[in-house]
Scaffold this motif. Structure first.
Motif, short mmCIF file in Angstrom:
data_model
loop_
_atom_site.label_atom_id
_atom_site.label_comp_id
_atom_site.label_asym_id
_atom_site.label_seq_id
_atom_site.Cartn_x
_atom_site.Cartn_y
_atom_site.Cartn_z
N GLY A 39 0.80 -1.21 0.00
CA GLY A 39 0.00 0.00 0.00
C GLY A 39 0.84 1.26 0.00
N LEU A 40 0.44 2.22 0.86
CA LEU A 40 1.07 3.53 0.93
C LEU A 40 1.62 3.76 2.33
N GLY A 94 7.21 6.90 22.56
CA GLY A 94 6.08 6.08 22.15
C GLY A 94 5.16 6.64 21.10
N LEU A 95 5.51 7.75 20.44
CA LEU A 95 4.67 8.32 19.39
C LEU A 95 4.96 7.61 18.06
N THR A 96 3.91 7.47 17.24
CA THR A 96 4.06 6.76 15.97
C THR A 96 4.88 7.58 14.98
N VAL A 97 5.89 6.95 14.38
CA VAL A 97 6.73 7.61 13.38
C VAL A 97 6.20 7.34 11.97
N LEU A 98 5.77 6.13 11.70
CA LEU A 98 5.30 5.77 10.36
C LEU A 98 4.12 4.82 10.46
N THR A 99 3.33 4.80 9.38
CA THR A 99 2.20 3.90 9.29
C THR A 99 1.97 3.54 7.84
N ILE A 100 1.29 2.44 7.61
CA ILE A 100 1.02 1.97 6.25
C ILE A 100 -0.48 1.86 6.05
N VAL A 101 -0.96 2.50 4.97
CA VAL A 101 -2.36 2.35 4.55
C VAL A 101 -2.36 1.29 3.45
N THR A 102 -2.97 0.14 3.72
CA THR A 102 -2.92 -0.97 2.79
C THR A 102 -3.78 -0.70 1.55
N ASP A 103 -3.51 -1.49 0.50
CA ASP A 103 -4.31 -1.37 -0.72
C ASP A 103 -5.78 -1.63 -0.44
N GLU A 104 -6.04 -2.58 0.45
CA GLU A 104 -7.42 -2.89 0.80
C GLU A 104 -8.10 -1.71 1.48
N GLU A 105 -7.38 -1.05 2.37
CA GLU A 105 -7.95 0.12 3.05
C GLU A 105 -8.17 1.27 2.08
#
Length: 602
Positions: free
Chosen positions: A433-434, A583-594
């Protein structure tokens, strides 16, 4: 069946009571100094050794005690302050429970020398663990001289959990300052390991505040004064421009007693609404005078939690008093709506290049009429215009992606483009994904690793400054600074003590160019104080994180292709690139399905 309920011995009962009243060396200082105030002392000396763990000595020139009173004062519930329950609602003294001396004597070795003004000789009493060991006649000055040695000597578990000397000394200074702030007509002296920390002669309140926190505070204080039938409020609040995220001085006092009151604190902070940045605080020194019958101080053994009968009304009075003070001293910007004789604001003509097109209104126009024909005809121009409008916010840059440290993401899709959105996020495609990366947090994670390595490996190099900055701390904070000298030096800060809590910053790390070294050192110190831990590695990590936050790239900064490459390569070289140290989020992935669900038919 035999009886199983029995009375506890006095020594055990006293130790149980001491667990509530005497929590640390600062509690001993508080109780003894308050007793000296109740005895009408005009000068009080406090001497501590090893932050009070080895010895605490409190000397006053008050009324003193007779031989009988001196011995009786160490009994539980023995007091001269009250005689019946009704007196609890007419208190004019700091103490009234009759538990302090009995609690201290239960967990320490106590020596008392005391004499009244009408006696030629005084009394000496020695008590250890609630057991009387000696009582004799001695020659001593008028007043009382308490010496508390080996605190918690008979309660090893309690002594084991005492904090580092710097932390305990800071707590002693805090208690000392609270009492000194509410008794400006009394002279106070505080010594730690024979070094003088405070020398406060009797003086007016404003001078007492400056004597404790430094003369620079004088120009930052606004006076507050209001007198009503419900309450009399006086004191000072800081100017809006002096707000800080931490390290402010906030004190409430009622009838000469320090109190902790979050509800009234909210009234002060709401008066500064829209005047200070969100998340910052302001200093204040507020004194309440109310009828003792309208408050209850008998809620907690520390007597810092106080219940008011008319809390809501006092809240409104306090809020209005602070607002009036801000307006009186022009701390609130005024708005002048009088436009008479004011020149008109000139209108600037737009150039032909940016002149908006003329729009003719057609009341018969139907936006849904021939929709497919119009969209097909103008689709190319519409999409192009939309894309052009997004160009200022999205910058496309080509880059070869590094391999991600995820089992489910062995490699990113090559041949794609990086996008940076509003100088805040980095976007890139991965197989599933992205991926979105917060560039500020990513830089914090990278810098944290670097600064932590410097601190623990002693690799920091200080860059000398031509004109040293001066940073002022309270004496309690200064004790922690002395403990962290090596840690500050490790990251490149060279601090030279100047006395009275002042330090000169003679060297700074080269990485903090453009940052305020005074605020940075202050923030690092308060972060370490909030950690309040004896583990040296934790303190080092706290300093590294504070420095990383200050030196990280700011939101809104658009990075070049090379800068993004370097940042991401360093990020994915970290052991835990997914989160910041706190503990803060640095990166995340939005999947193709999402992504597909976002554009699915409803």
């Amino acid at each position: 069946m035999s009886d199983i309920i029995h009375l506890l011995p006095d020594s055990v009962a006293n130790q149980i009571a001491a667990g509530e009243v005497i929590q640390r060396p600062a509690s001993v200082v508080k109780e003894l100094v308050e007793n000296a105030i109740d005895a009408s002392a005009r000068e009080i000396h406090v001497l501590v050794t090893d932050a009070g763990k080895t010895n605490i000595q409190v000397i006053d020139d008050g009324k003193g005690m007779s031989e009988t009173d001196a011995r009786l004062s160490f009994e539980r519930h023995a007091t001269s302050k009250i005689k019946n329950a009704a007196d609890l609602f007419a208190l004019h003294t700091m103490g009234f429970r009759g538990e302090a001396l009995a609690s201290i004597a239960a967990v320490a070795e106590v020596e008392l020398k005391t004499r009244t003004a009408g006696e030629d000789l005084g009394t000496r009493i020695v008590i250890s663990g609630s057991k009387l060991e000696a009582q004799e006649v001695v020659s001593c000055p008028k007043g009382s001289n308490f010496s508390i040695k080996n605190l918690f000597f008979n309660v090893p578990a309690r002594r084991k959990f005492l904090k580092a000397n710097s932390t305990e000394l800071r707590n002693i200074c805090d208690e000392f300052q609270r009492i000194a702030l509410v008794n400006p007509d009394v002279a106070f002296h505080l010594y730690s390991n024979d070094a003088e920390l405070f020398n406060l002669p009797a003086m007016p309140l404003r001078q007492r505040i400056m004597g404790i926190f430094g003369k620079k505070l004088n120009k930052d204080l606004l006076s507050v004064e209001v007198d009503t039938t419900l309450v009399k409020i006086s004191g000072y609040v800081g100017k809006p421009e002096t707000s800080r995220k931490n390290g402010v001085h906030q004190y409430f006092f009622v009838n000469g007693r320090y109190m902790y009151h979050p509800y009234f604190r909210k009234a002060v902070m709401e008066a500064f609404d829209k005047l200070i940045p969100v998340g910052e605080q302001i200093s204040y020194f507020i004194y309440f005078e109310v009828d003792p019958a309208n408050i209850d101080v008998n809620i907690h053994p520390t007597k810092t939690e106080i219940k008011f009968e008319n809390e809501q009304g006092i809240w409104q009075i306090l809020f209005a008093a602070v607002k009036e003070s801000l307006g009186r001293f022009n701390a609130v910007p005024s708005i002048d709506f009088d436009t008479e004789d004011m020149p008109d604001i000139p209108a600037f003509e737009q150039s032909a290049a940016v002149k908006p097109p003329t729009v003719h209104y057609n009341p018969a126009f139907n936006p849904f009429d021939n929709y497919e024909e119009r969209t097909t005809k103008h689709n190319g121009a519409t999409v192009a215009a939309l894309y052009e409008s997004l160009l200022p916010d999205v910058v496309e840059e080509k880059h070869e992606h590094p391999t991600l440290p995820y089992a489910e993401e062995p490699a990113v899709t090559t041949g794609e483009q990086y996008l940076t959105y509003k100088g805040r996020y980095i976007l890139t495609s991965v197989k599933s994904g992205l991926m979105l990366i917060d560039q500020h947090r990513a830089h914090i994670r990278v810098l944290f690793e670097q600064f932590r390595e410097q601190i623990r490996g002693r690799k920091g190099v200080a860059q000398g400054v031509l004109f040293p900055e001066i940073v002022q701390f309270t004496m309690g904070e200064a004790a922690t600074v002395d403990q962290l000298t090596e840690e500050f030096s490790a990251v490149g800060f060279e601090l030279t003590p100047l006395g009275n809590g002042s330090y000169a910053i003679n060297g700074v790390p080269s990485e903090i160019e453009g940052l305020n070294p005074v605020e940075l050192v202050r923030n690092m110190l308060h972060a370490a104080i909030e950690k309040d831990n004896n583990i040296k590695e934790d303190i080092q990590d706290t300093l590294a994180l504070t420095l990383a936050r200050a030196a990280a790239i700011v939101y809104g900064q658009v990075l070049t292709q090379q800068e993004i490459t370097t940042l991401l390569n360093n990020l994915f070289a970290c052991v835990t690139p997914n989160y910041t140290p706190d503990g803060l989020t640095v990166l995340t992935i939005v999947t193709d399905e999402e992504l597909g669900k976002l554009f699915a038919r409803q």
